[in-house]
Motif scaffolding. Structure first.
Motif, short mmCIF file in Angstrom:
data_model
loop_
_atom_site.label_atom_id
_atom_site.label_comp_id
_atom_site.label_asym_id
_atom_site.label_seq_id
_atom_site.Cartn_x
_atom_site.Cartn_y
_atom_site.Cartn_z
N TYR A 194 0.84 -1.20 0.00
CA TYR A 194 0.00 0.00 0.00
C TYR A 194 0.88 1.26 0.00
O TYR A 194 0.62 2.20 -0.76
CB TYR A 194 -0.91 -0.01 1.23
N ALA A 195 1.90 1.27 0.86
CA ALA A 195 2.79 2.44 0.93
C ALA A 195 3.47 2.69 -0.41
O ALA A 195 3.57 3.84 -0.87
CB ALA A 195 3.83 2.23 2.03
N LYS A 196 3.91 1.61 -1.07
CA LYS A 196 4.57 1.77 -2.37
C LYS A 196 3.62 2.32 -3.41
O LYS A 196 3.96 3.24 -4.17
CB LYS A 196 5.13 0.41 -2.83
N LYS A 197 2.40 1.80 -3.44
CA LYS A 197 1.42 2.24 -4.43
C LYS A 197 0.97 3.68 -4.17
O LYS A 197 0.55 4.39 -5.10
CB LYS A 197 0.22 1.29 -4.46
N ALA A 198 1.08 4.12 -2.91
CA ALA A 198 0.73 5.52 -2.59
C ALA A 198 1.88 6.47 -2.89
O ALA A 198 1.77 7.68 -2.64
CB ALA A 198 0.34 5.61 -1.11
N GLY A 199 2.98 5.93 -3.40
CA GLY A 199 4.12 6.77 -3.76
C GLY A 199 5.02 7.12 -2.59
O GLY A 199 5.84 8.04 -2.68
N LEU A 200 4.89 6.37 -1.49
CA LEU A 200 5.71 6.63 -0.31
C LEU A 200 6.96 5.77 -0.32
O LEU A 200 7.06 4.78 -1.06
CB LEU A 200 4.89 6.34 0.95
N ASN A 201 7.91 6.13 0.53
CA ASN A 201 9.10 5.32 0.76
C ASN A 201 8.76 4.32 1.86
O ASN A 201 8.60 4.70 3.01
CB ASN A 201 10.26 6.22 1.19
N PRO A 202 8.62 3.01 1.53
CA PRO A 202 8.18 2.04 2.53
C PRO A 202 9.08 1.99 3.77
O PRO A 202 8.59 1.81 4.89
CB PRO A 202 8.21 0.71 1.78
N ALA A 203 10.39 2.16 3.56
CA ALA A 203 11.30 2.12 4.70
C ALA A 203 11.02 3.28 5.65
O ALA A 203 11.06 3.13 6.89
CB ALA A 203 12.75 2.18 4.22
N ARG A 204 10.70 4.43 5.09
CA ARG A 204 10.39 5.59 5.92
C ARG A 204 9.05 5.41 6.63
O ARG A 204 8.87 5.82 7.77
CB ARG A 204 10.39 6.85 5.06
N VAL A 205 8.10 4.81 5.93
CA VAL A 205 6.81 4.50 6.55
C VAL A 205 7.01 3.60 7.76
O VAL A 205 6.38 3.80 8.81
CB VAL A 205 5.84 3.86 5.53
N LEU A 206 7.90 2.61 7.62
CA LEU A 206 8.17 1.70 8.74
C LEU A 206 8.67 2.46 9.96
O LEU A 206 8.36 2.09 11.10
CB LEU A 206 9.21 0.64 8.34
N GLU A 207 9.47 3.50 9.74
CA GLU A 207 9.97 4.28 10.87
C GLU A 207 8.83 4.86 11.69
O GLU A 207 8.92 4.98 12.91
CB GLU A 207 10.87 5.42 10.36
N SER A 208 7.75 5.21 11.02
CA SER A 208 6.60 5.79 11.71
C SER A 208 5.72 4.74 12.38
O SER A 208 5.28 4.92 13.51
CB SER A 208 5.74 6.61 10.74
N ILE A 209 5.47 3.64 11.66
CA ILE A 209 4.45 2.71 12.15
C ILE A 209 4.99 1.58 13.03
O ILE A 209 4.23 0.96 13.77
CB ILE A 209 3.60 2.14 10.99
N SER A 210 6.30 1.34 12.97
CA SER A 210 6.84 0.22 13.75
C SER A 210 6.79 0.45 15.25
O SER A 210 6.77 -0.51 16.03
CB SER A 210 8.29 -0.07 13.33
N THR A 211 6.80 1.71 15.66
CA THR A 211 6.82 2.00 17.10
C THR A 211 5.44 2.39 17.63
O THR A 211 5.29 2.70 18.81
CB THR A 211 7.80 3.14 17.41
N GLY A 212 4.43 2.36 16.75
CA GLY A 212 3.08 2.70 17.18
C GLY A 212 2.28 1.46 17.51
O GLY A 212 2.82 0.38 17.81
N ALA A 213 0.96 1.59 17.42
CA ALA A 213 0.06 0.50 17.77
C ALA A 213 0.21 -0.70 16.85
O ALA A 213 -0.15 -1.83 17.22
CB ALA A 213 -1.39 0.99 17.74
N ALA A 214 0.75 -0.49 15.65
CA ALA A 214 0.93 -1.59 14.68
C ALA A 214 2.20 -2.39 14.95
O ALA A 214 2.45 -3.40 14.28
CB ALA A 214 0.96 -1.04 13.26
#
Length: 292
Positions: A194-214
């Motif tokens: 999903y992150a890739k298809k939205a044009g995001l950097n998946p590695a950078r997305v992981l930085e945000s979501i890995s430490t949250g509720a997910a």
């Protein structure tokens, strides 16, 4: 003291190899046996003693640890005429760390008791990273006295070490673990694509979501491997299929429906049919991302 006793270790694959290294580092003498001696050469150089058969390991060790592939391998190693129960000495502690069937763990426990042998089922979680770092979660079933006697040995391989109940309880706990991972892996794959298809950097997305509720082990440890295209096995697809199959069968025996587990098992079987049985479980993303 068990700390002075000789440990026998059967199965030096992805997990077992690192577990033996940690036992050696903790100062234990370790007898080893695996089907292919060449795969054990590094451990032999580091101080482990090679034995020529399961029976030889059993007769020459005070504590015997096994981590093999499938329930049929566990049956063969423990219950056949050349196996552990037939050749271990009374008073020996036997610990199966394979993910296997709870019913089989109970059978081994009962057969061991008849010979004055102490049996524990103690499957692990944490993958190759946990095995290398000695930080495995170890889920144990069996008698409390036996658990307490071998606890120092467990501590050489893991950190989160909990006696869950009588024989078979360790296996049931591990199956609960695998059920939790099964649908989580689907979510991790879908999130990255999903992150890739939205044009995001998946590695950078992981930085945000890995430490949250997910946050989860799969998200923080396996998702980066997915992004990097690293599909080497920390835990084999074929072994995860085995675990999920056992979990599904156990759930059905208890009259319990597991739709998430069923879907994950279906997807991993598709992945194996595509030639990925010997890849790591993170290869599941290949079903979701046609660019890989």
């Amino acid at each position: 003291m068990l700390s002075k006793m000789k440990i026998g270790f059967i199965g030096t694959g992805v997990m077992g190899k690192s577990m033996v290294k940690n036992l050696l580092l903790a100062g234990y003498e370790v007898n080893i046996y695996t089907r292919t001696k060449a795969k054990a050469e590094e451990l032999i150089r580091q101080g482990a003693t090679w034995t020529n058969s399961v029976a030889e390991v059993a007769s020459q060790s005070n504590v015997i640890i096994t981590i093999v592939g499938y329930p049929q391998d566990v049956m063969e190693v423990y219950l056949n005429d050349n196996g552990i129960i037939a050749h271990a000495n009374p008073g020996t502690y036997v610990i199966d760390m394979t993910t296997s069937k709870p019913k089989l763990a109970k059978e081994i426990y009962e057969k061991a008791m008849e010979k004055g042998i102490h049996a524990l089922d103690a499957p692990v979680s944490g993958g190759d990273i946990g095995a290398k770092n000695g930080t495995l979660a170890i889920m144990v079933g069996g008698d409390e006295d036996a658990f307490n006697q071998v606890l120092p040995i467990f501590k050489a391989m893991g950190e989160n070490i909990i006696l869950q109940g009588k024989a078979g309880a360790g296996q049931h706990t591990k199956l609960s673990n695998q059920i939790a991972i099964a649908t989580n892996m689907i979510g991790v794959c879908e999130a990255i694509v999903y992150a890739k298809k939205a044009g995001l950097n998946p590695a950078r997305v992981l930085e945000s979501i890995s430490t949250g509720a997910a946050g989860s082990f799969s998200l923080s440890k396996l998702a980066p491997r997915m992004i990097e295209g690293d599909f080497d096995p920390g835990f084999y697809v074929k072994h995860f299929i085995k675990d999920m199959t056992i979990a599904l069968e156990s759930a059905e025996e208890m009259g319990f429906s597991t739709p998430g587990l069923s879907l994950s098992l279906q997807l991993y079987k598709q992945l194996a049919e595509k030639g990925e049985a010997d890849s790591g479980t993170q290869a599941l993303i290949k079903l979701f991302d046609s660019s890989i």
